[in-house]
Design a protein around this motif. Structure first.
Motif, mmCIF file in Angstrom:
data_model
loop_
_atom_site.group_PDB
_atom_site.id
_atom_site.type_symbol
_atom_site.label_atom_id
_atom_site.label_comp_id
_atom_site.label_asym_id
_atom_site.label_seq_id
_atom_site.Cartn_x
_atom_site.Cartn_y
_atom_site.Cartn_z
ATOM 1 N N ALA A 67 1.068 -1.557 0.252
ATOM 2 C CA ALA A 67 -0.048 0.156 -0.529
ATOM 3 C C ALA A 67 1.154 1.747 0.217
ATOM 4 C CB ALA A 67 -0.837 -0.196 1.262
ATOM 5 N N ASP A 68 1.970 1.020 0.587
ATOM 6 C CA ASP A 68 2.448 2.268 0.674
ATOM 7 C C ASP A 68 3.586 2.746 -0.817
ATOM 8 O OD1 ASP A 68 4.785 0.050 1.695
ATOM 9 O OD2 ASP A 68 5.962 1.335 3.238
ATOM 10 N N ASN A 69 4.164 1.725 -1.218
ATOM 11 C CA ASN A 69 4.446 1.592 -2.548
ATOM 12 C C ASN A 69 3.545 2.410 -3.831
ATOM 13 O OD1 ASN A 69 5.521 1.437 -5.381
ATOM 14 N ND2 ASN A 69 6.759 -0.641 -4.834
ATOM 15 N N HIS A 70 3.428 4.066 -3.815
ATOM 16 C CA HIS A 70 2.938 4.060 -4.493
ATOM 17 C C HIS A 70 3.059 4.621 -5.982
ATOM 18 C CE1 HIS A 70 1.389 6.286 -0.609
ATOM 19 N NE2 HIS A 70 2.389 6.176 -0.530
ATOM 20 N N ALA A 71 4.228 4.917 -6.560
ATOM 21 C CA ALA A 71 4.940 4.351 -7.922
ATOM 22 C C ALA A 71 4.446 3.722 -8.492
ATOM 23 C CB ALA A 71 6.366 4.465 -7.613
ATOM 24 N N SER A 72 4.242 2.476 -7.954
ATOM 25 C CA SER A 72 3.216 1.004 -8.565
ATOM 26 C C SER A 72 1.790 1.436 -8.640
ATOM 27 C CB SER A 72 3.904 -0.072 -6.963
ATOM 28 O OG SER A 72 4.520 -0.790 -7.917
ATOM 29 N N CYS A 73 0.774 2.883 -7.345
ATOM 30 C CA CYS A 73 -0.259 2.214 -7.655
ATOM 31 C C CYS A 73 -0.823 2.985 -8.815
ATOM 32 C CB CYS A 73 -0.814 3.322 -6.313
ATOM 33 S SG CYS A 73 -2.493 2.834 -5.803
ATOM 34 N N ARG A 74 0.700 4.329 -9.053
ATOM 35 C CA ARG A 74 0.414 4.647 -10.078
ATOM 36 C C ARG A 74 0.938 4.373 -11.316
ATOM 37 N NH1 ARG A 74 3.199 8.346 -7.217
ATOM 38 N NH2 ARG A 74 5.413 8.296 -8.160
ATOM 39 N N VAL A 75 1.376 3.060 -11.720
ATOM 40 C CA VAL A 75 1.452 2.327 -12.629
ATOM 41 C C VAL A 75 0.778 1.614 -13.029
ATOM 42 C CG1 VAL A 75 2.922 0.521 -14.441
ATOM 43 C CG2 VAL A 75 4.713 2.762 -12.651
ATOM 44 N N ALA A 76 -0.462 0.884 -11.843
ATOM 45 C CA ALA A 76 -1.212 0.211 -12.295
ATOM 46 C C ALA A 76 -3.209 1.398 -13.115
ATOM 47 C CB ALA A 76 -1.836 -0.326 -10.896
ATOM 48 N N GLU A 77 -2.439 2.759 -12.388
ATOM 49 C CA GLU A 77 -3.658 3.176 -12.958
ATOM 50 C C GLU A 77 -3.461 4.061 -14.611
ATOM 51 O OE1 GLU A 77 -3.193 6.375 -9.875
ATOM 52 O OE2 GLU A 77 -4.710 5.104 -8.378
ATOM 53 N N LYS A 78 -2.449 3.882 -14.653
ATOM 54 C CA LYS A 78 -1.505 4.546 -16.189
ATOM 55 C C LYS A 78 -2.267 3.873 -16.888
ATOM 56 C CE LYS A 78 1.349 7.789 -14.481
ATOM 57 N NZ LYS A 78 2.946 8.204 -15.014
ATOM 58 N N ALA A 79 -2.262 1.696 -16.548
ATOM 59 C CA ALA A 79 -2.265 1.246 -16.984
ATOM 60 C C ALA A 79 -3.866 0.378 -17.209
ATOM 61 C CB ALA A 79 -1.356 0.126 -16.792
ATOM 62 N N ARG A 80 -4.851 1.335 -16.558
ATOM 63 C CA ARG A 80 -5.989 1.003 -16.070
ATOM 64 C C ARG A 80 -6.139 -0.227 -15.529
ATOM 65 N NH1 ARG A 80 -5.103 1.599 -21.362
ATOM 66 N NH2 ARG A 80 -5.713 0.040 -22.137
ATOM 67 N N TYR A 81 -5.549 -0.670 -14.868
ATOM 68 C CA TYR A 81 -5.664 -1.882 -13.499
ATOM 69 C C TYR A 81 -6.421 -0.892 -12.434
ATOM 70 C CZ TYR A 81 -3.130 -5.189 -15.637
ATOM 71 O OH TYR A 81 -2.246 -5.810 -16.458
ATOM 72 N N GLN A 82 -7.754 -0.902 -11.958
ATOM 73 C CA GLN A 82 -8.552 -0.622 -11.754
ATOM 74 C C GLN A 82 -8.368 -1.240 -10.191
ATOM 75 O OE1 GLN A 82 -10.882 2.204 -11.935
ATOM 76 N NE2 GLN A 82 -9.466 1.933 -14.220
ATOM 77 N N PHE A 83 -8.479 0.143 -9.194
ATOM 78 C CA PHE A 83 -8.631 -0.462 -7.684
ATOM 79 C C PHE A 83 -9.160 -1.555 -7.349
ATOM 80 C CE2 PHE A 83 -9.457 0.448 -3.321
ATOM 81 C CZ PHE A 83 -7.870 -0.535 -2.627
ATOM 82 N N HIS A 84 -8.880 -2.542 -6.611
ATOM 83 C CA HIS A 84 -10.319 -3.478 -6.455
ATOM 84 C C HIS A 84 -10.508 -3.266 -4.599
ATOM 85 C CE1 HIS A 84 -12.799 -6.806 -6.348
ATOM 86 N NE2 HIS A 84 -11.890 -7.534 -5.815
ATOM 87 N N GLN A 85 -9.583 -3.407 -3.739
ATOM 88 C CA GLN A 85 -8.918 -3.107 -2.573
ATOM 89 C C GLN A 85 -7.647 -3.421 -1.862
ATOM 90 O OE1 GLN A 85 -10.195 -8.420 -2.831
ATOM 91 N NE2 GLN A 85 -9.041 -8.280 -1.128
ATOM 92 N N VAL A 86 -7.702 -3.331 -0.678
ATOM 93 C CA VAL A 86 -7.008 -3.379 0.408
ATOM 94 C C VAL A 86 -6.885 -4.450 0.870
ATOM 95 C CG1 VAL A 86 -6.007 -2.279 2.184
ATOM 96 C CG2 VAL A 86 -6.798 -1.257 0.958
ATOM 97 N N LEU A 87 -5.287 -5.318 0.841
ATOM 98 C CA LEU A 87 -4.868 -6.414 1.446
ATOM 99 C C LEU A 87 -4.715 -6.287 2.502
ATOM 100 C CD1 LEU A 87 -3.517 -8.642 -1.501
ATOM 101 C CD2 LEU A 87 -5.998 -8.669 -1.159
ATOM 102 N N PRO A 88 -5.266 -6.866 3.813
ATOM 103 C CA PRO A 88 -4.509 -6.653 5.164
ATOM 104 C C PRO A 88 -3.166 -7.173 5.344
ATOM 105 C CG PRO A 88 -6.304 -7.752 5.348
ATOM 106 C CD PRO A 88 -6.140 -7.589 3.953
ATOM 107 N N ALA A 89 -2.377 -6.673 5.607
ATOM 108 C CA ALA A 89 -0.370 -7.264 6.565
ATOM 109 C C ALA A 89 -0.326 -8.633 6.525
ATOM 110 C CB ALA A 89 -0.079 -6.753 6.824
ATOM 111 N N GLN A 90 0.016 -9.702 6.526
ATOM 112 C CA GLN A 90 0.183 -11.517 6.953
ATOM 113 C C GLN A 90 2.118 -11.138 6.646
ATOM 114 O OE1 GLN A 90 -1.242 -13.551 3.492
ATOM 115 N NE2 GLN A 90 -3.769 -13.500 4.517
#
Length: 188
Positions: free
Chosen positions: A146-169
């Motif tokens: 969740a704290d990898n903001h750059a990967s979040c931006r890449v996902a959005e630019k490639a049209r991968y829609q945010f789906h959910q938060v996964l709890p830490a394990q």
């Protein structure tokens, strides 16, 4: 069979090509893995030539089994006619008949912030859906901390829609994560 995926140059970005990793990638892989940012987000450390050879063997076995199809991303250097390692893209298929798979990636420091990751991810995504449609592939998942903001931006630019938060394990996944999803048929 040799697979090479090509991404055309744009007015502001060099052409890319993605191909399966090979023995010529040992030295560039060791060099790229010196980056502390890359090491923070990856789980397989590469600190030496021997580590790089082992890492490449994992990628080769992935192709042999079909469970992990990993591509070296190269950026054409138009001024020299050569290429430079810019990243990694992987399609992870634990169950080829499940209808879904996971994508993962990393980029070299020199390639960040220039659109390399989203462009390469788009090429991998289109290839995966086209290649595995007959096997029922309909959904790709992209997971990152969740704290990898750059990967979040890449996902959005490639049209991968945010789906959910996964709890830490912990200990394997010490922080919360994000799941992004792209369905087959989502194109430019």
């Amino acid at each position: 069979m040799t697979i090479t995926l090509r991404v055309d140059a744009t007015s502001s970005a060099s052409a890319l090509f993605l191909r399966p990793w090979n023995a010529d990638d040992v030295e560039p892989l060791v060099e790229v893995y010196r980056d502390p940012t890359l090491r923070r987000w990856t789980s397989l450390p590469v600190e030496s030539t021997e580590d790089a050879v082992r890492w490449l063997d994992v990628q080769k076995r992935g192709w042999e089994t079909g469970a992990r199809l990993s591509f070296a991303v190269h950026e054409d250097q138009s001024d020299t006619g050569e290429s430079r390692l810019a990243g990694n893209m992987a399609l992870k298929r634990a169950d080829p008949h499940s209808g879904s798979a996971e994508v993962g990636y990393w980029t070299a420091p020199h390639a960040r912030g220039r659109g390399v990751a989203p462009r390469a991810l788009e090429a991998l995504t289109v290839w995966a859906f086209d290649t595995f449609a007959v096997e029922g592939l309909e959904r790709l998942e992209l997971l990152h901390q969740a704290d990898n903001h750059a990967s979040c931006r890449v996902a959005e630019k490639a049209r991968y829609q945010f789906h959910q938060v996964l709890p830490a394990q912990p200990p394997s996944f010490p922080r919360d994560g994000h799941v992004h999803i792209r369905q087959a048929g989502t194109r430019v």
